[in-house]
Design an enzyme around this catalytic site. Structure first.
Site, PDB file in Angstrom:
ATOM      1  N   MET A  30       0.790  -1.174   0.089  1.00  0.00           N
ATOM      2  CA  MET A  30      -0.022  -0.132  -0.071  1.00  0.00           C
ATOM      3  C   MET A  30       0.946   1.364   0.124  1.00  0.00           C
ATOM      4  O   MET A  30       0.430   2.325   0.238  1.00  0.00           O
ATOM      5  CB  MET A  30      -1.024  -0.051   1.217  1.00  0.00           C
ATOM      6  CG  MET A  30      -1.980  -1.184   1.265  1.00  0.00           C
ATOM      7  SD  MET A  30      -3.180  -0.788   2.011  1.00  0.00           S
ATOM      8  CE  MET A  30      -2.864  -0.331   3.483  1.00  0.00           C
ATOM      9  N   LEU A  33       6.563   3.405   1.738  1.00  0.00           N
ATOM     10  CA  LEU A  33       7.528   2.067   1.675  1.00  0.00           C
ATOM     11  C   LEU A  33       8.509   2.431   2.795  1.00  0.00           C
ATOM     12  O   LEU A  33       9.076   3.369   2.841  1.00  0.00           O
ATOM     13  CB  LEU A  33       8.195   1.668   0.298  1.00  0.00           C
ATOM     14  CG  LEU A  33       7.158   1.319  -0.718  1.00  0.00           C
ATOM     15  CD1 LEU A  33       7.841   0.982  -2.099  1.00  0.00           C
ATOM     16  CD2 LEU A  33       5.970   0.362  -0.386  1.00  0.00           C
ATOM     17  N   GLY A  36      11.038  -2.770   5.335  1.00  0.00           N
ATOM     18  CA  GLY A  36      10.240  -4.133   5.309  1.00  0.00           C
ATOM     19  C   GLY A  36       9.827  -4.446   3.819  1.00  0.00           C
ATOM     20  O   GLY A  36       9.885  -5.730   3.480  1.00  0.00           O
ATOM     21  N   HIS A  37       9.126  -3.444   3.177  1.00  0.00           N
ATOM     22  CA  HIS A  37       8.821  -3.666   1.917  1.00  0.00           C
ATOM     23  C   HIS A  37      10.137  -3.988   1.056  1.00  0.00           C
ATOM     24  O   HIS A  37      10.021  -4.813   0.012  1.00  0.00           O
ATOM     25  CB  HIS A  37       8.229  -2.253   1.429  1.00  0.00           C
ATOM     26  CG  HIS A  37       6.963  -1.973   2.158  1.00  0.00           C
ATOM     27  ND1 HIS A  37       6.812  -0.881   2.916  1.00  0.00           N
ATOM     28  CD2 HIS A  37       5.635  -2.348   1.909  1.00  0.00           C
ATOM     29  CE1 HIS A  37       5.584  -0.791   3.498  1.00  0.00           C
ATOM     30  NE2 HIS A  37       4.771  -1.817   2.938  1.00  0.00           N
ATOM     31  N   GLU A 148       5.759 -11.507   7.226  1.00  0.00           N
ATOM     32  CA  GLU A 148       5.174 -12.264   8.232  1.00  0.00           C
ATOM     33  C   GLU A 148       4.723 -11.198   9.409  1.00  0.00           C
ATOM     34  O   GLU A 148       4.165 -11.626  10.291  1.00  0.00           O
ATOM     35  CB  GLU A 148       6.457 -13.328   8.786  1.00  0.00           C
ATOM     36  CG  GLU A 148       6.769 -14.259   8.024  1.00  0.00           C
ATOM     37  CD  GLU A 148       7.836 -15.304   8.372  1.00  0.00           C
ATOM     38  OE1 GLU A 148       8.613 -14.821   9.246  1.00  0.00           O
ATOM     39  OE2 GLU A 148       8.023 -16.305   7.857  1.00  0.00           O
ATOM     40  N   LYS A 149       5.220 -10.030   9.406  1.00  0.00           N
ATOM     41  CA  LYS A 149       4.502  -9.125  10.205  1.00  0.00           C
ATOM     42  C   LYS A 149       3.077  -9.221  10.380  1.00  0.00           C
ATOM     43  O   LYS A 149       2.418  -9.233  11.253  1.00  0.00           O
ATOM     44  CB  LYS A 149       5.188  -7.752  10.004  1.00  0.00           C
ATOM     45  CG  LYS A 149       4.421  -6.582  11.256  1.00  0.00           C
ATOM     46  CD  LYS A 149       4.663  -5.284  10.502  1.00  0.00           C
ATOM     47  CE  LYS A 149       3.697  -4.659  10.065  1.00  0.00           C
ATOM     48  NZ  LYS A 149       2.632  -4.170  10.582  1.00  0.00           N
ATOM     49  N   ASP A 150       2.404  -9.419   9.096  1.00  0.00           N
ATOM     50  CA  ASP A 150       0.894  -9.418   8.884  1.00  0.00           C
ATOM     51  C   ASP A 150       0.553 -11.004   8.716  1.00  0.00           C
ATOM     52  O   ASP A 150       0.059 -11.248   7.768  1.00  0.00           O
ATOM     53  CB  ASP A 150       0.494  -8.552   7.840  1.00  0.00           C
ATOM     54  CG  ASP A 150       0.845  -7.054   8.161  1.00  0.00           C
ATOM     55  OD1 ASP A 150       0.136  -6.549   8.726  1.00  0.00           O
ATOM     56  OD2 ASP A 150       1.852  -6.760   7.217  1.00  0.00           O
ATOM     57  N   LEU A 184       8.727  -2.677  11.667  1.00  0.00           N
ATOM     58  CA  LEU A 184       8.608  -1.413  10.681  1.00  0.00           C
ATOM     59  C   LEU A 184       7.139  -1.509  10.196  1.00  0.00           C
ATOM     60  O   LEU A 184       6.696  -2.510   9.829  1.00  0.00           O
ATOM     61  CB  LEU A 184       9.422  -1.651   9.652  1.00  0.00           C
ATOM     62  CG  LEU A 184      11.146  -1.229   9.997  1.00  0.00           C
ATOM     63  CD1 LEU A 184      12.053  -1.545   8.671  1.00  0.00           C
ATOM     64  CD2 LEU A 184      11.257   0.143  10.455  1.00  0.00           C
ATOM     65  N   SER A 186       4.132   1.184   7.894  1.00  0.00           N
ATOM     66  CA  SER A 186       3.764   2.442   7.409  1.00  0.00           C
ATOM     67  C   SER A 186       3.126   3.146   8.531  1.00  0.00           C
ATOM     68  O   SER A 186       3.090   4.696   8.487  1.00  0.00           O
ATOM     69  CB  SER A 186       3.072   2.178   6.294  1.00  0.00           C
ATOM     70  OG  SER A 186       3.795   1.327   4.964  1.00  0.00           O
TER      71      SER A 186
END
Ligand code: AMP
Length: 280
Positions: A30, A33, A36-37, A148-150, A184, A186
Site C-alpha cells: 500500500m 514504503l 520491510g517492503h 510475516e509481520k501481517d 517497521l 507505514s
C-alpha cells in the site's frame, strides 16, 4: 523501473518479460514504503525474475472509522526506493480501474479470517483477499511475497491460493525491525514521540513470553504477564495469544508450529507483532 497506471500497458510489459523467459514475481503493497517492503523486493529478486511491486491503498480493507483518508501516501519517494531496490515494474492502478462502477465481487476466506485482527476489523480480510485475488489475476505472477509481520494476512492468502488453485508460490518474509525491535510499519509515523518510546514494549513483551514458553514455562501465565507488561506501558491490549501458525486457532496441538501474536493500541494507533515459538 517501468511504471504502469493502466492494465493494458502492464499486461503488455509482462507478456514481453514472459516471452523473454523471465518469471514474474509480485510484491503487493500500500506504499509509504520502508525497509520491510524493500526486504520483500529483495527476496523476490532471484535470477531471471521480473519483479513487480504494486502500490494500491485498497479502500475495501479499511473500516468506516479507519485511516483510509490519512493513510500516508509517498509516491515519489516510493518510486525512488523501489528503483534502488532493483524492482523492475511498478503497478500503480487508479481506484476506478480496480473497482469500476458495478464491481460486485467479494472474496471471503472464512475461518482463518474470523478471529484476532478479523474480529477487531470486520471485513478487513475480505478486502485484502479480494484485492490480492484481483492483483494475482492482473499480474499472473509465478511467485508472490508477503511479510510475516501481517501474519494473519499471510495465512489468509495461503488459504485462498490453496482453495482457489492459484498457481502461485507464496513466500513469507521475516519481519524487519527498527534497532530497538519495533516492527517497521507505514503506520508508525502516526506515533507521537512519547508513544514511539513506549511502543518498544510490544516486541519486548513478546520476546519475554516466547522465551518463557520455549523454556517450558506455563503458556497462560506467559500470556498474562505479557498483557500486564503492555498495559503497564500504556497499551490497550486487543489480544496476546499463542496460535497454530497455519490455522491461527488458539492453544495449538502438540507438534504444530506455533506463533505468538499480539495486537495493542497506543493512543490512536493499533500495532501488531508476532514471533515464531519453535525450538528452531
Ligand atoms: P503494507 O504496505 O503495509 O500493506 O504491506 C505490504 C507488504 O509488506 C505486506 O506483505 C506486509 O506484510 C509487508 N510488510 C509490512 N511491514 C513489514 C515488515 N516490518 N517486515 C516485513 N514485511 C513487512
Amino acid at each position: 523501473m517501468e511504471v504502469y497506471r493502466d492494465l493494458a500497458g502492464l499486461r503488455a510489459a509482462l507478456a514481453e518479460a514472459r516471452a523473454a523467459g523471465r518469471e514474474v514475481a509480485l510484491v503487493p503493497t500500500m506504499g509509504a514504503l520502508h525497509a520491510g517492503h524493500v526486504a520483500l523486493v529483495e527476496a523476490a529478486r532471484r535470477p531471471g525474475a521480473c519483479v513487480v511491486a504494486s502500490i494500491f491503498v485498497n479502500p475495501k480493507q479499511f473500516g468506516a472509522n479507519e485511516d483510509l483518508s490519512r493513510y500516508p501516501r509517498k509516491e515519489i519517494s516510493d518510486i525512488a526506493m523501489l528503483t534502488d531496490a532493483g524492482c523492475d515494474i511498478l503497478w500503480l492502478p487508479p481506484v476506478e480501474a480496480m473497482y469500476p462502477d458495478g464491481f460486485a465481487t467479494n472474496v471471503s476466506v472464512t475461518g482463518v479470517s474470523d478471529g484476532w485482527d478479523g474480529a477487531a476489523r470486520p471485513g478487513h480480510f475480505d478486502g485484502v483477499a479480494t484485492v490480492v485475488a484481483k492483483l494475482f489475476n492482473q499480474v499472473r505472477p509465478a511467485r508472490a511475497y508477503f511479510g510475516e509481520k501481517d501474519f494473519q494476512q499471510l495465512a489468509v492468502i495461503r488459504r485462498m491460493v490453496t482453495d482457489l488453485d492459484f498457481e502461485i508460490e507464496i513466500t513469507g518474509v521475516p519481519t524487519q525491525r527498527e534497532d530497538d525491535g519495533l516492527a517497521l510499519s507505514s503506520r508508525n509515523v502516526y506515533l507521537l514521540p512519547e508513544e514511539r518510546a513506549k511502543a518498544v514494549a510490544l516486541p519486548r513483551a513478546l520476546g519475554v513470553a516466547a522465551r518463557t514458553i520455549l523454556g517450558g514455562g506455563e503458556v497462560a501465565r506467559a500470556l498474562e504477564d505479557a498483557t500486564a507488561t503492555l498495559v503497564g506501558a500504556g497499551f490497550t491490549v486487543d489480544y496476546v495469544a499463542l496460535v497454530d501458525a497455519e490455522t491461527l486457532v488458539a492453544d495449538p496441538a502438540p507438534g504444530r508450529r506455533r506463533q505468538l501474536r499480539a495486537a495493542a493500541r497506543i493512543g490512536n494507533t493499533r500495532l501488531i507483532d508476532n514471533l515464531a515459538v519453535d525450538p528452531a
